[in-house]
Design an enzyme around this catalytic site. Structure first.
Site, PDB file in Angstrom:
ATOM      1  N   CYS A 299      -7.000  59.186 -36.797  1.00 56.22           N
ATOM      2  CA  CYS A 299      -7.464  57.936 -36.205  1.00 56.22           C
ATOM      3  C   CYS A 299      -6.314  56.956 -36.282  1.00 56.22           C
ATOM      4  CB  CYS A 299      -8.684  57.397 -36.945  1.00 56.22           C
ATOM      5  SG  CYS A 299      -9.559  56.136 -35.981  1.00 56.22           S
TER       6      CYS A 299
ATOM      7  N   LYS B  27     -20.560  59.822 -33.752  1.00 55.36           N
ATOM      8  CA  LYS B  27     -20.187  58.814 -34.738  1.00 55.36           C
ATOM      9  C   LYS B  27     -20.711  57.460 -34.282  1.00 55.36           C
ATOM     10  CE  LYS B  27     -16.369  56.618 -37.112  1.00 55.36           C
ATOM     11  NZ  LYS B  27     -14.950  56.599 -37.419  1.00 55.36           N
TER      12      LYS B  27
ATOM     13  N   ARG C 122     -16.446  47.766 -33.350  1.00 60.00           N
ATOM     14  CA  ARG C 122     -16.180  49.080 -32.763  1.00 60.00           C
ATOM     15  C   ARG C 122     -17.270  49.545 -31.794  1.00 60.00           C
ATOM     16  NH1 ARG C 122     -12.045  49.728 -36.050  1.00 60.00           N
ATOM     17  NH2 ARG C 122     -12.201  50.266 -38.262  1.00 60.00           N
TER      18      ARG C 122
ATOM     19  N   GLU D 261     -22.477  63.832 -26.392  1.00 61.44           N
ATOM     20  CA  GLU D 261     -21.152  63.737 -27.024  1.00 61.44           C
ATOM     21  C   GLU D 261     -20.771  65.083 -27.637  1.00 61.44           C
ATOM     22  OE1 GLU D 261     -18.747  61.729 -27.284  1.00 61.44           O
ATOM     23  OE2 GLU D 261     -19.401  59.668 -26.995  1.00 61.44           O
TER      24      GLU D 261
ATOM     25  N   LYS E 175     -22.378  61.363 -38.098  1.00 59.07           N
ATOM     26  CA  LYS E 175     -21.946  60.370 -39.078  1.00 59.07           C
ATOM     27  C   LYS E 175     -22.478  59.001 -38.727  1.00 59.07           C
ATOM     28  CE  LYS E 175     -17.771  58.127 -40.557  1.00 59.07           C
ATOM     29  NZ  LYS E 175     -16.479  57.739 -40.116  1.00 59.07           N
TER      30      LYS E 175
END
Ligand code: PBG
Length: 317
Positions: free
Chosen positions: A113, A188, A210, A226, A241
């Site tokens: 990341c 996520k 985010r 996803e 997550k």
């Protein structure tokens, strides 16, 4: 047949009967311990909001990796916390191979990341005030290749840019790392439960949040999409997550996909149990084991938890 001939309590009467009837079992084999790597030597900085978690310099990471292997934990996941940050996250593709050298039998996973490396704290590069998707892919792919070069067995993109799994797979293959696996943080969510992590990784976004790239918490169908896309792009393992607030997503993914599934019991989930236990409000060990086995029951194969060492020490080999 029903009551009184059926009595569910019969098989709960003793620990022996309960052991025989147990459906899901937490094992050391399930565990992945997250570690935060900082620069320097002999650094062991406690993370205030996560009792028992430290930020470690490379020499300390090496020692910790040996302890993790000795406890029978198969894997750790590394987060780099660089001293210097800049707009493009220059530090993201300068990985060091220390953990792998210290414990070669361990599976070393690296978090891919940009947020730990960028001065703005976002997971991609910024263009015109926005987190720009496509220009971020190149940086993420470079980070993944650098981790592979440093000995990562598995790279784990956690940025939630579109197309990053495919970009990383291509870059790894072109660089001669076809054997390196991808654990995709596929579902996520933009979660409040990452709070303590951002203290540990100094990765809180300097502006905004985010929600423009991580998932909206109420969405389940979108999570499955996803996951399907990440699989199609070449993910080997799919992650959900955080864990407990999204067990429904995990259980649905278990029904739908044949690949190994991972779940991340994240920093906030860990912190709230530890905080309540510190106050004597609940039995921390029991609560932790109950939380983790629920993740197993819902269908996770890999469980990322800050309590991995304590849990491994309590579980029989
Ligand atoms: C990096 C990353 C985060 C976590 C794992 N990788 C933070 C975030 O997305 O803000 C969170 C892990 C945790 O809370 O334990 N993008």
């Amino acid at each position: 047949m029903s009551f009184p001939s059926v009595r569910m309590r019969r098989l709960r009467r003793s620990e022996a009967l309960r052991r025989l009837s147990r459906e899901a079992r937490l094992s050391r084999d399930d565990l992945v311990l997250p570690l935060f790597a900082v620069e320097g030597t002999r650094v062991r900085q406690p993370v205030a909001s996560m009792p028992g978690v430290f930020r470690l310099s490379p020499d300390e990471i090496a020692e910790e990796a040996k302890r993790v292997a000795d406890l029978g934990i198969p894997a750790l996941i590394l987060f780099g916390v660089p001293a210097a940050k800049d707009a493009r996250g220059s530090g993201a593709d300068r990985a060091d191979g220390i953990a792998k050298r210290a414990a070669p039998e361990l599976c070393v996973i690296t978090d891919v990341c940009l947020c730990e490396y960028t001065d703005h704290g976002h997971c991609g590069v910024i263009e015109n005030g926005e987190v720009a998707n496509d220009p971020s892919l190149e940086r993420l792919a470079a980070a993944a290749v650098s981790h592979a070069r440093a000995g990562a067995d598995v790279v784990a993109p956690s940025d939630m840019m579109d197309g990053r799994v495919g970009a990383i797979r291509r870059a790894l293959d072109e660089s001669g790392f076809a054997e390196v696996a991808i654990l995709a943080y596929a579902a996520k969510y933009a979660s409040a439960f990452y709070g303590p992590f951002r203290e540990a990784a100094e990765s809180a976004p300097a502006f905004g949040d985010r929600r423009g790239y991580q998932m909206d918490p109420p969405n389940r169908r979108e999570a499955l999409r996803e996951m399907e896309l990440d699989l199609a792009e070449g993910a080997d393992v799919l992650m959900v997550k955080p864990a407990l607030p999204y067990l429904d997503v995990l259980a649905e993914a278990r029904r739908r996909f044949e690949v190994p599934l991972a779940a991340y019991h994240v920093s906030g989930e860990y912190a709230m149990l530890m905080a309540a236990a510190e106050r004597g409000w609940l039995d921390g060990t029991r609560a932790m084991l109950e939380a983790l086995v629920s993740i197993k029951r819902a269908g996770a194969d890999w469980i990322l938890t800050y309590a991995a060492k304590e849990v491994a020490a309590r579980l029989a080999p």
